[in-house]
Every structure is written in structure tokens, then in C-alpha cells.
Design a protein around this motif. Structure first.
Motif, mmCIF file in Angstrom:
data_model
loop_
_atom_site.group_PDB
_atom_site.id
_atom_site.type_symbol
_atom_site.label_atom_id
_atom_site.label_comp_id
_atom_site.label_asym_id
_atom_site.label_seq_id
_atom_site.Cartn_x
_atom_site.Cartn_y
_atom_site.Cartn_z
ATOM 1 N N ARG A 132 -42.079 -2.000 -16.873
ATOM 2 C CA ARG A 132 -40.480 -1.943 -15.968
ATOM 3 C C ARG A 132 -40.188 -3.655 -15.519
ATOM 4 O O ARG A 132 -39.884 -3.819 -14.452
ATOM 5 N N GLU A 161 -44.010 1.343 -7.702
ATOM 6 C CA GLU A 161 -43.087 2.124 -8.535
ATOM 7 C C GLU A 161 -42.080 1.270 -8.885
ATOM 8 O O GLU A 161 -40.860 1.792 -9.637
ATOM 9 N N TYR A 174 -39.109 -1.609 -10.158
ATOM 10 C CA TYR A 174 -38.936 -2.738 -11.273
ATOM 11 C C TYR A 174 -38.984 -4.018 -10.853
ATOM 12 O O TYR A 174 -39.048 -4.303 -9.639
ATOM 13 N N ARG A 193 -35.700 4.113 -8.958
ATOM 14 C CA ARG A 193 -36.678 3.030 -8.463
ATOM 15 C C ARG A 193 -36.094 1.898 -7.904
ATOM 16 O O ARG A 193 -35.147 1.382 -8.225
ATOM 17 N N ALA A 206 -45.585 -2.793 -12.457
ATOM 18 C CA ALA A 206 -44.212 -2.974 -12.904
ATOM 19 C C ALA A 206 -44.503 -3.625 -14.460
ATOM 20 O O ALA A 206 -43.976 -3.167 -15.268
#
Length: 290
Positions: free
Chosen positions: A257, A224, A226, A167, A252
Motif C-alpha cells: 500500500r 492500516e 496507505y 483507508r 503498508a
């Protein structure tokens, strides 16, 4: 009896030049730039004087600054009287402080070492600065070893994090509750991020440090990703962030994340690069794997 400002400065400078602290073989170096200061310290040496040491200890954190280093005050307006009194052989700056060269040169020779340049990855520039500082201090072998150790440390962390690198990552700091600063490829954090094997989720232009201010909503553009949130964070933002509706709505954040990175120097050299890599590694190990 109250001391005058001049007497106080004389006492401080005199302590640095006392018989028990006589001049060593190494040149007496003063520095205005924090990246140069942390590099000198990381190589096991110490300047005779540097700037904003209270804040340096709070933001840069490591390496530690010996109490023998005289504090010249503001980076933008250093105390020239004290600088003259500590009598450096050389004053190190970066391009940020070229505007000060004319009056610094009245005290000692001035040398500008590479730090940050628009469009250039800063890690190699920090390596060049470390080599130059090692040469000036007469410890070139120590400088080369530190560069090798830094590269090996980051390489080991890249391997350890390889399972998480699928990611991309936004590396940011928060200036207020609604805006962030994004660190791109030409910032030290962005450069180190790539060396750790991660794609930078921030692909727009920056200006050799970061893009700011950017609305928090922009972090939803790469759902998607972080988020690596680097301190320092203003106290009011830290207190309000858990209740911040925009922040909590980010993909996130909802997925867990978010890697919280302790305070690290945004404009540092190799020492800050190593600190960021270590703290990023530790923080990523604590995030959810979603």
C-alpha cells in the motif's frame, strides 16, 4: 573577448526589452515566490523575472517556464541588479519573503499574496492568490475559470477514487534513510488529500507545511494506512530504500500500500495541487488494494 558580469546582465535584460519583445498591455510582473510563479504560468502569462528557475523546472516541473523569463537566482537572495534592469511594474511575494520587502520596494511596488498560514488550509489561500494575480494581469475571467477547472478536476478524481478511500493515508517525503516529513491538514498535499475524500493518517500538529524530521517507525502507528511518498527523494535514499529494513517492516510496505508520487512542489499553489491530485490518483491505481 570575455564579458563582464555587468555586460552579461545587460545583454540578458536587453533581450527582454528588445523591440521584438516590446511591453505588452499586461503589467511587467516579477516574483520571488514559486507558488506565485506557477500560478502566473498556469494562467497563461509569464513574469519578466523569477527565482531559481533551474531548480523550479526540476521540482515544480509544470507549468513550463518560458526561456524569456530572467532568472534572479536564489529566492532568499535575489539578484537585485538584474531585477532593477528588467524593470518590473510589480513584484509579487508571499509572507515567506516579507523580510525582503524594504529593498525590493526600492525597485518596484511589492505585493504579498496569500500562500501558507499556520493552522489554515492552503487551498483556499491559493484560490485567493490566483484571483489576485488574475486581477493584476487583467485576466480575471481566466483566473476564475482556472479555479473552477481545478475544483472540477479534484471532484472528478474524488469520485473515481471513492472505492479506495476507506483507508487513511500518510503523505510524506523522505529527507534521509531513517526520517520523513509528514504533510498535515495545513499543507497543500494534506488539504488536497482531504478534498479527494481520504483521511489523513497524520493527525499530529504541523506548521503550515509539514512535521519533520519524524522517525520512519512512526508510520507503523496506523498499520492500516496507505503511504503516499512524494518526490523529490535524495539519490542515496532512493538507492537504499529497497534494502531499508525499517521501511520494509512497515505494514503498508509489506502489504503493497505505497503510492509513489513523482516530484511535486511541496509549497505550491493550485497548479501543484492539481499535479499532486493527478499523480496521487495514478499512483493509487497502481498500488495493491489490500
Amino acid at each position: 573577448m570575455m564579458l563582464t558580469r555587468r555586460k552579461t546582465l545587460a545583454i540578458g535584460a536587453g533581450a527582454l526589452l528588445a523591440p521584438g519583445l516590446a511591453r505588452a498591455a499586461q503589467p511587467r510582473i516579477a516574483t520571488i515566490d514559486w507558488a506565485m510563479l506557477e500560478t502566473i504560468l498556469a494562467l497563461g502569462a509569464a513574469p519578466v523575472a523569477a527565482t531559481e528557475l533551474i531548480q523550479f523546472r526540476q521540482i515544480v516541473v509544470e507549468p513550463a517556464v518560458p526561456q524569456t523569463v530572467a532568472d534572479l537566482g536564489l529566492r532568499g537572495a535575489p539578484n537585485l541588479e538584474l531585477l532593477r534592469m528588467v524593470s518590473p511594474d510589480l513584484i509579487l511575494i508571499s509572507a515567506f519573503y516579507e523580510y525582503q520587502r524594504a529593498y525590493l520596494e526600492r525597485i518596484a511596488p511589492v505585493e504579498a499574496l496569500p500562500a501558507f498560514e499556520i493552522g489554515k488550509p492552503p487551498f483556499p489561500l491559493a484560490e485567493q492568490a490566483a484571483l489576485a494575480i488574475g486581477d493584476r494581469l487583467g485576466i480575471p475571467t481566466r483566473a476564475r475559470l482556472y479555479i473552477e477547472e481545478t475544483a472540477a478536476d479534484i471532484a472528478a478524481r474524488r469520485l473515481a477514487l471513492s472505492g479506495r478511500a476507506s483507508r487513511p493515508v500518510f503523505v510524506i517525503s523522505l529527507g534521509d534513510a531513517r526520517h520523513f516529513r509528514a504533510f498535515g491538514r495545513d499543507a497543500m498535499f494534506g488539504d488536497v488529500l482531504g478534498r479527494l475524500g481520504f483521511a489523513n493518517a497524520w493527525t499530529a500538529d504541523t506548521s503550515y507545511s509539514a512535521a519533520a524530521p519524524v522517525p520512519l517507525e512512526a508510520l507503523a502507528a496506523v498499520p492500516e494506512a496507505y503511504i503516499a511518498l512524494v518526490g523529490p527523494m535524495p539519490p542515496d535514499v532512493r538507492w537504499s530504500l529497497p534494502e531499508n529494513a525499517i521501511w520494509n517492516a512497515l505494514p503498508a510496505v509489506r502489504a503493497g500500500r505505497v503510492a509513489m508520487i513523482e516530484t511535486t512542489n511541496h509549497f505550491g499553489g493550485l497548479a501543484s495541487a492539481r499535479r499532486f491530485a493527478r499523480l496521487f490518483h495514478a499512483a493509487m491505481d497502481m498500488t495493491d488494494h489490500g
